[in-house]
Design a protein around this motif. Sequence first.
Motif, PDB file in Angstrom:
ATOM      1  N   GLN A  87       0.829  -1.207   0.000  1.00 34.60           N
ATOM      2  CA  GLN A  87       0.000   0.000   0.000  1.00 34.60           C
ATOM      3  C   GLN A  87       0.865   1.260   0.000  1.00 34.60           C
ATOM      4  O   GLN A  87       0.541   2.247  -0.670  1.00 34.60           O
ATOM      5  CB  GLN A  87      -0.926  -0.017   1.217  1.00 34.60           C
ATOM      6  CG  GLN A  87      -2.058  -1.019   1.119  1.00 34.60           C
ATOM      7  CD  GLN A  87      -2.896  -1.076   2.381  1.00 34.60           C
ATOM      8  OE1 GLN A  87      -2.443  -0.714   3.472  1.00 34.60           O
ATOM      9  NE2 GLN A  87      -4.149  -1.528   2.255  1.00 34.60           N
ATOM     10  N   ALA A  88       1.966   1.219   0.758  1.00 30.67           N
ATOM     11  CA  ALA A  88       2.879   2.364   0.790  1.00 30.67           C
ATOM     12  C   ALA A  88       3.501   2.589  -0.584  1.00 30.67           C
ATOM     13  O   ALA A  88       3.628   3.742  -1.046  1.00 30.67           O
ATOM     14  CB  ALA A  88       3.965   2.135   1.836  1.00 30.67           C
ATOM     15  N   ALA A 119       2.202   1.651  -3.478  1.00 33.65           N
ATOM     16  CA  ALA A 119       1.154   2.137  -4.371  1.00 33.65           C
ATOM     17  C   ALA A 119       0.866   3.608  -4.119  1.00 33.65           C
ATOM     18  O   ALA A 119       0.673   4.395  -5.070  1.00 33.65           O
ATOM     19  CB  ALA A 119      -0.111   1.307  -4.176  1.00 33.65           C
ATOM     20  N   ARG A 120       0.843   4.019  -2.840  1.00 33.98           N
ATOM     21  CA  ARG A 120       0.575   5.415  -2.519  1.00 33.98           C
ATOM     22  C   ARG A 120       1.710   6.306  -3.005  1.00 33.98           C
ATOM     23  O   ARG A 120       1.477   7.415  -3.506  1.00 33.98           O
ATOM     24  CB  ARG A 120       0.377   5.581  -1.005  1.00 33.98           C
ATOM     25  CG  ARG A 120       0.120   7.014  -0.563  1.00 33.98           C
ATOM     26  CD  ARG A 120      -1.032   7.618  -1.313  1.00 33.98           C
ATOM     27  NE  ARG A 120      -1.080   9.073  -1.181  1.00 33.98           N
ATOM     28  CZ  ARG A 120      -1.611   9.882  -2.076  1.00 33.98           C
ATOM     29  NH1 ARG A 120      -2.157   9.385  -3.198  1.00 33.98           N
ATOM     30  NH2 ARG A 120      -1.635  11.188  -1.883  1.00 33.98           N
ATOM     31  N   ARG A 121       2.940   5.814  -2.898  1.00 37.52           N
ATOM     32  CA  ARG A 121       4.080   6.601  -3.378  1.00 37.52           C
ATOM     33  C   ARG A 121       3.972   6.810  -4.884  1.00 37.52           C
ATOM     34  O   ARG A 121       4.209   7.920  -5.386  1.00 37.52           O
ATOM     35  CB  ARG A 121       5.382   5.875  -3.037  1.00 37.52           C
ATOM     36  CG  ARG A 121       6.625   6.598  -3.553  1.00 37.52           C
ATOM     37  CD  ARG A 121       7.879   5.786  -3.310  1.00 37.52           C
ATOM     38  NE  ARG A 121       9.007   6.357  -4.008  1.00 37.52           N
ATOM     39  CZ  ARG A 121      10.224   5.809  -4.036  1.00 37.52           C
ATOM     40  NH1 ARG A 121      10.453   4.675  -3.403  1.00 37.52           N
ATOM     41  NH2 ARG A 121      11.210   6.371  -4.701  1.00 37.52           N
ATOM     42  N   ASN A 122       3.625   5.754  -5.608  1.00 33.80           N
ATOM     43  CA  ASN A 122       3.491   5.876  -7.064  1.00 33.80           C
ATOM     44  C   ASN A 122       2.373   6.858  -7.417  1.00 33.80           C
ATOM     45  O   ASN A 122       2.523   7.700  -8.324  1.00 33.80           O
ATOM     46  CB  ASN A 122       3.199   4.512  -7.683  1.00 33.80           C
ATOM     47  CG  ASN A 122       4.374   3.555  -7.544  1.00 33.80           C
ATOM     48  OD1 ASN A 122       5.514   3.983  -7.328  1.00 33.80           O
ATOM     49  ND2 ASN A 122       4.109   2.263  -7.680  1.00 33.80           N
ATOM     50  N   ALA A 123       1.246   6.748  -6.709  1.00 36.12           N
ATOM     51  CA  ALA A 123       0.117   7.636  -6.988  1.00 36.12           C
ATOM     52  C   ALA A 123       0.469   9.077  -6.647  1.00 36.12           C
ATOM     53  O   ALA A 123       0.149  10.014  -7.405  1.00 36.12           O
ATOM     54  CB  ALA A 123      -1.110   7.183  -6.193  1.00 36.12           C
ATOM     55  N   ALA A 124       1.135   9.269  -5.499  1.00 35.27           N
ATOM     56  CA  ALA A 124       1.496  10.628  -5.080  1.00 35.27           C
ATOM     57  C   ALA A 124       2.486  11.249  -6.058  1.00 35.27           C
ATOM     58  O   ALA A 124       2.425  12.455  -6.342  1.00 35.27           O
ATOM     59  CB  ALA A 124       2.083  10.591  -3.664  1.00 35.27           C
ATOM     60  N   GLU A 150       0.554  12.474  -8.855  1.00 35.99           N
ATOM     61  CA  GLU A 150      -0.234  13.652  -8.474  1.00 35.99           C
ATOM     62  C   GLU A 150       0.636  14.901  -8.384  1.00 35.99           C
ATOM     63  O   GLU A 150       0.148  16.018  -8.619  1.00 35.99           O
ATOM     64  CB  GLU A 150      -0.924  13.397  -7.129  1.00 35.99           C
ATOM     65  CG  GLU A 150      -2.057  12.365  -7.212  1.00 35.99           C
ATOM     66  CD  GLU A 150      -2.617  12.026  -5.839  1.00 35.99           C
ATOM     67  OE1 GLU A 150      -2.461  12.856  -4.917  1.00 35.99           O
ATOM     68  OE2 GLU A 150      -3.193  10.930  -5.688  1.00 35.99           O
ATOM     69  N   LEU A 159       2.374  17.034  -1.379  1.00 34.66           N
ATOM     70  CA  LEU A 159       2.578  15.690  -1.924  1.00 34.66           C
ATOM     71  C   LEU A 159       4.047  15.286  -1.885  1.00 34.66           C
ATOM     72  O   LEU A 159       4.382  14.130  -1.600  1.00 34.66           O
ATOM     73  CB  LEU A 159       2.056  15.625  -3.364  1.00 34.66           C
ATOM     74  CG  LEU A 159       0.529  15.680  -3.525  1.00 34.66           C
ATOM     75  CD1 LEU A 159       0.155  15.935  -4.980  1.00 34.66           C
ATOM     76  CD2 LEU A 159      -0.096  14.362  -3.034  1.00 34.66           C
ATOM     77  N   GLU A 179       4.847  14.166   1.455  1.00 35.66           N
ATOM     78  CA  GLU A 179       4.308  12.822   1.697  1.00 35.66           C
ATOM     79  C   GLU A 179       5.213  11.748   1.072  1.00 35.66           C
ATOM     80  O   GLU A 179       5.491  10.711   1.681  1.00 35.66           O
ATOM     81  CB  GLU A 179       2.898  12.724   1.119  1.00 35.66           C
ATOM     82  CG  GLU A 179       2.242  11.374   1.380  1.00 35.66           C
ATOM     83  CD  GLU A 179       0.866  11.256   0.746  1.00 35.66           C
ATOM     84  OE1 GLU A 179       0.247  10.182   0.898  1.00 35.66           O
ATOM     85  OE2 GLU A 179       0.415  12.225   0.091  1.00 35.66           O
ATOM     86  N   LEU A 187       7.248   8.730   2.831  1.00 33.81           N
ATOM     87  CA  LEU A 187       7.101   7.339   2.405  1.00 33.81           C
ATOM     88  C   LEU A 187       8.458   6.716   2.089  1.00 33.81           C
ATOM     89  O   LEU A 187       8.691   5.533   2.363  1.00 33.81           O
ATOM     90  CB  LEU A 187       6.179   7.260   1.178  1.00 33.81           C
ATOM     91  CG  LEU A 187       4.689   7.459   1.451  1.00 33.81           C
ATOM     92  CD1 LEU A 187       3.921   7.606   0.143  1.00 33.81           C
ATOM     93  CD2 LEU A 187       4.136   6.276   2.249  1.00 33.81           C
TER      94      LEU A 187
END
Length: 443
Positions: free
Chosen positions: A46-47, A49-54, A57, A73, A76, A80
């Motif tokens: 999840q971390a 995936a969130r890093r890739n999404a952030a 963004e 971002l 963030e 991460l």
Amino acid sequence: MHDIKSIRDNPQAFDAGLARRGLKPLSGSLLAIDERRRAAILASEQAQARRNAASKEIGDAKKAKDEARAAKLMAEVAELKTTMPELEAAARAADEELTKELSAIPNIPFDEVPDGVDEHGNVQHHVFGNKRSYSFAPKLHDDLGTALGYMDFEAAAKLSGARFVVLKKGLARLERAIGQFMLDLHTTEHGYTEINPPLLVRNEVMFGTGQLPKFEDDQFWAIKGELLASPDHERLKTERLGLIPTAEVSLTNLARESILDEKQLPMRLTALTPCFRAEAGAAGRDTRGMIRQHQFTKVELVSITTPETSKDELERMLSCAEQVLQKLDLHYRVMTLCAGDMGFSSQKTYDIEVWMPGQGDGGMFREISSCSVCGDFQARRMDARSRGPDGKPRFVHTLNGSGTAVGRALIAVMETYQQEDGSIAVPSVLQPYMGGLKVVARE
């Protein structure tokens, strides 16, 4: 090694199998580690995936000239980057802990295996032949060998210590003849492929067949050193290699880290090798003679099969090992081992016990071969798989058996074929390997 998914799906059956081995329930502790491992893996994924999404963004925010959002971002993502290695390390640690725990747990016995805690729970399967009668009191093999002058334990002790032997002249040739006879029988009549494998193997190879980690003290180890030079200093790089306790280790691991075509199966392999055992768990047992040695010779049988054929292959392997003793006309019995007496990797084991008339008070049966089916237990440790018609890889099944122990066969021949004058009649099937010699006698 056990499949944690299978344990997760049916923990009661797993614990029931362990109980037959005399072990306490372990599914609860294993599943707790597994839950922690899965949670750690999920958090790490999840971390990531969130890093890739952030990161994506951030680009979108900059395109929109929203610097405040981009800065938030970026902070963030930076956080991460700091926490992700910790999450990955936690997942890795939990995975290693689970692997360590699973690797120390023995295989689960088949339902058909008899219950019992030790050899007293083993069940006789069948018997071949009858005890021979003698007009004299049969002697032990070491008394016979010493009187002939061809079996020397004192000389071996000077060279290597206790539990070694020096064989000479007729007995040395007779042992060689027995090994060659077995090897020829298995390759020409039973369809096994002869292999000459390494006698020294790496830790991961010992792990693959189940010698490690539980039985480390039962092995002999050699240290291989390599001197490495650098501009500033020299250092010694070392690697530990194990002397094989049985050729099962080398032969079975020939399938490691492979995906075999199932058209190649069953793969049947045999080898005649020296074997080495520290016998750390056998202190004080069979200290006399050649019954339990640190170094001995054995013909090993190994089969790599599909899951559907492994049970039938066990019966076939047993028959191949039995034919050795039948052709030598030795009296023996086959025992189905109980759950508490089976080897670590086995699901079901047959022991062949040969009659030795000089042993004990009036003779006794002694183990000369064990034939075992291991299912996918060793294959999981080795990552040995096959690909069937559907193209999907799956773990192979492995089997191993002694075909047979050469030293113990020598003992059985000596004690069975002994004559009143102390000489040893040579069984007819061995005479061609002995240059036609019919009797081993003192010169």
